[in-house]
Design an enzyme around this catalytic site. Structure first.
Site, PDB file in Angstrom:
ATOM      1  N   GLU A 138       9.390  -7.746   1.643  1.00 54.50           N
ATOM      2  CA  GLU A 138       8.548  -9.151   1.851  1.00 54.50           C
ATOM      3  C   GLU A 138       7.335  -9.246   0.876  1.00 54.50           C
ATOM      4  O   GLU A 138       6.983 -10.179   0.086  1.00 54.50           O
ATOM      5  CB  GLU A 138       8.396  -9.531   3.049  1.00 54.50           C
ATOM      6  CG  GLU A 138       8.203 -10.925   3.360  1.00 54.50           C
ATOM      7  CD  GLU A 138       8.270 -11.376   4.869  1.00 54.50           C
ATOM      8  OE1 GLU A 138       8.235 -10.749   5.707  1.00 54.50           O
ATOM      9  OE2 GLU A 138       7.941 -12.600   5.164  1.00 54.50           O
ATOM     10  N   ASP A 139       6.404  -8.423   1.273  1.00 54.26           N
ATOM     11  CA  ASP A 139       4.995  -8.420   0.577  1.00 54.26           C
ATOM     12  C   ASP A 139       4.941  -7.811  -0.706  1.00 54.26           C
ATOM     13  O   ASP A 139       3.967  -8.339  -1.584  1.00 54.26           O
ATOM     14  CB  ASP A 139       4.241  -7.724   1.689  1.00 54.26           C
ATOM     15  CG  ASP A 139       4.074  -8.335   2.944  1.00 54.26           C
ATOM     16  OD1 ASP A 139       4.563  -9.480   3.159  1.00 54.26           O
ATOM     17  OD2 ASP A 139       3.436  -7.674   3.932  1.00 54.26           O
TER      18      ASP A 139
END
Ligand code: MN
Length: 728
Positions: free
Chosen positions: A88-89
């Site tokens: 996600e990051d």
């Protein structure tokens, strides 16, 4: 000591060396070099990023991993804990994780990422529904939830660095979703900690008052606990029972709940302390209970036997409340060491044996699978199933929208059901569906956890066939409504044409008569609101043309106007020609024949735009071939009949497209995408790799007409990997 509480505190100075040491402690056979590589990868990915606390970001995944070690989870889970934020990051691809650390690590990380995209609604949505969303994620791998719980634990532990609004929102979400989940999975250590943290941020005034009160009497309390433990030990020794005894203040949240439940003040809450006795076997549990009840006075109505009747989450223990040595109420829990493992770690306890006994984990996943795929027809008397059915009402499948919303559909539901569940207009315009990124037929049976994307087209409209595809009552109702509307529109159109044609005979028109108010007597007589309603009734044969004509004042309609026979044929002719121009039942209009069965020749598969010819088949109606089809030559001229495409027919026709390409990876999905992007539904695709480095594909697509086919073919032709495209 077994009976110690697991300490989930934030460890600001935790290092990978320390973590590796701990992993080695619970699982000496683990691939520690891989674990180190995993850490180094995560560290590199998060490098330069800081948390709100000012610490380097990696301290978060490291603490999450440490919590998983404390829960004695397997190496895959621990690595997933280290990597849980990188997809996600940091835009790391799941494929890369899979390559470096294995398929199941990647799958857990993907599951965590999926959950982080779920939009939980705390107020409007029932807790059960939120809960179900999480269960969806569990279906693929239960470890996803455990990693997610560890993630949430650390975030809650470091919540003080957030704004007050964020603190409250996070805490409420935790209390609404993660706490019940931890409870349902029996991970009481996590549940207890999370609850206290939630209380601290949701009701700080209560939390700090409790903390203060308990802290005030700390020394007194600690010596009291020590004395009581000694006393219990002594009593047990009298009956030669060995075991661990521990005492502690209860969790704040459970005190808070008790205050609320009994509507009493803090001062009135007596049993602030809880003692736990762990012994080797069940017989000893009951023996100890007897010892306790004879040494201290039991409080009536407070004894619970969760050994004989375990909680749904498998929790087992004996609970009793007695009057302690200082006339204070104390709660005592008695269980075996094994039961304690399950009480503290719940389902996580089952991974302990994974390396040695793979079946233990497999059994657990089956448990979840049953939970998910629970079929209402299957009867099970077990308490578990009943609870699952009642509490979670898991009778269906749970489907993700591309942006993370979840829809619950009944078992056996198809993408079309899903489309209608999202929105009626989406359902009505559906031309295709992608499940987890791949094209599927509309009758595909959805599975829990599937992410479904619906492809729509402005020109699409529901057909009767859809009623056979759909399984949900919502979709079926909506399709029927739409079909009824189409039918009404057809009747209206037909009625109007019929009336206009009939009026021509009297050298007048609807417009002329309407201007003079000539329809009013007729509308009034039948209570029609307007002309539309008249058309619909005329078109659907609820109203006869004769009735209409006799009720128009300026028209002198008498029986003598037409000979009976003539009139009959006149009606028929009008109706037929009107029907011909408005009907959309058949793709092809056959001159002079109504309601005949028309089929497309399988040999040439003509589509609108192709020049066509009809062939009368024996008892099967008419088969339509492309002019020039080799089969036509064999058929006698007498059986041939001229036909034309029906312009009102807007449904799709299947047609095969053959594509030859250079053999490159991902080419199939690339072509599929191109076809889908032009709004064309793919029914099926056959792929073949050729020895000469070429790929051969046959796509069965659905097009409205020849021009749509040409458009599709030319868009495929424009791809550089493509050598040739032909209609097959
Ligand atoms: Mn995280």
């Amino acid at each position: 000591m077994y009976s110690e509480r697991i300490d989930f505190s934030h460890e600001g100075s935790l290092t990978i060396d320390e973590l590796i040491k701990r992993v080695e402690g619970i699982n000496p056979e683990a691939d520690l070099a891989l674990l180190r590589r995993c850490y180094e990868f995560a560290e590199k990915m998060h490098s330069g990023v800081k948390r709100s606390s000012g610490e380097p970001y990696i301290i978060h995944p490291l603490n999450v991993a440490a919590t998983l070690v404390k829960l004695k989870m397997d190496l895959d889970s621990i690595m997933a804990g280290l990597l849980h934020d990188v997809v996600e990051d940091c835009d790391v691809s799941p494929e890369l994780i899979s390559e470096m650390f294995g398929q199941s690590v990647a799958q857990i990380v993907v599951g965590c990422t999926k959950i982080s995209k779920i939009k939980f609604k705390t107020k409007e949505e029932s807790q059960a529904e939120n809960f179900r969303k999480m269960v969806v994620a569990m279906a693929q791998d239960l470890r996803v939830i455990i990693v997610k719980l560890a993630d949430r634990m650390h975030n809650m532990r470091t919540l003080q660095y957030m704004t007050i609004e964020k603190q409250k929102a996070k805490a409420q979400e935790t209390l609404d979703i993660y706490v019940p989940l931890a409870s349902r999975l029996g991970i009481n250590s996590v549940k207890g900690e999370l609850e206290d943290l939630c209380l601290r941020y949701i009701h700080p005034e209560i939390y700090y008052r409790l903390a203060e009160k308990i802290a005030m009497k700390r020394r007194e309390r600690e010596s009291y606990i020590e004395e009581t433990i000694l006393l219990i030990h002594e009593k047990m020794l009298e009956y030669s029972v060995q075991g661990d005894v521990a005492g502690r203040p209860k969790h704040f949240y459970s005190i808070y709940k008790k205050m609320q439940h009994r509507n009493v003040d803090f001062e009135q809450i007596q049993d602030l302390l809880a003692f736990r006795i762990l012994v080797s076997n069940i017989t000893e549990c009951y023996k100890v209970l007897g010892i306790i009840h004879s040494a201290f006075t039991p409080v009536p109505g407070r004894f619970k036997d969760y050994i004989a009747i375990p909680k749904v989450n498998n929790y087992q223990s004996l609970h009793t409340t007695v009057i302690g040595p200082k006339a204070e109420r104390i709660e005592i829990q008695i269980r075996t060491f094994e039961m304690h493992e399950v009480a503290e770690r719940g389902v996580a306890a089952h991974w302990k044996y994974k390396e040695r006994n793979k079946n233990a984990a497999a059994d657990k996943l089956k448990w979840v699978e049953e939970l998910m795929e629970f079929n209402q027809n299957v009867e099970s008397s077990s308490e578990f199933m009943d609870v699952v059915k009642n509490d979670l009402d898991v009778g269906g499948v749970f489907i993700f929208t591309p942006n993370g919303d979840v829809k619950e559909l009944r078992y056996g539901a198809t993408p079309l059901d899903f489309a209608y569940a999202v929105h009626t207009e989406i359902g009505n315009k559906t031309v295709g569906a992608k499940v987890n990124g791949k094209m599927v037929p509309l009758k595909y049976r959805l599975k829990s956890g599937d992410t479904v994307e619906i492809l729509t087209s402005k020109t699409q409209t529901p057909t009767k066939d859809w009623l056979k595809i759909c399984k949900t009552s919502r979709a079926i109702t909506k399709i029927k409504q739409h079909l009824m509307k189409i039918e009404r529109d057809q009747h209206r159109e037909l009625g109007e044409v019929m009336l206009e044609k009939a009026l021509k005979k009297f050298e007048t028109s609807i417009k002329q008569l309407d201007k003079k108010g000539e329809f009013k007597p007729l509308l009034d007589k039948h209570h029609y609101k307007n002309l539309e309603e008249l058309y619909v009734n005329l078109g659907s044969e609820h109203l006869s043309l004769k009735e209409v004509l006799t009720n128009i004042p300026s028209i002198n309609f008498t029986e003598e106007t037409y000979v009976e026979e003539e009139k009959e044929s006149f009606y028929k002719r009008v109706a037929k020609s009107a029907r011909k121009s408005s009907s959309s039942d058949n793709a092809v209009i056959v001159d002079g024949l109504d309601d005949i069965m028309v089929k497309m020749g399988r040999c040439c598969n003509p589509i609108p735009g192709d020049p066509i010819i009809g062939v009368i088949t024996r008892g099967r109606g008419i088969t339509v071939h492309a002019v020039g089809c080799s089969r036509i030559v064999e058929i006698e001229k007498g059986r041939q009949i001229s036909v034309e495409w029906n312009k009102h027919y807007t449904f799709s026709h299947p047609v095969n497209i053959k594509v030859t390409t250079h053999d490159k990876p991902g080419i199939l999905s690339k072509i599929s995408k191109t076809i889908n992007n032009s709004g064309i539904n793919i029914r099926s695709a056959i792929a073949r790799s050729m020895p000469d480095q070429k790929g051969n594909f046959i796509f069965e697509v659905e097009v409205k007409d020849y021009s749509e086919l040409l458009k599709t073919i030319s868009s495929i032709e424009q791809m550089e990997e493509v050598i040739s495209v032909n209609r097959a």
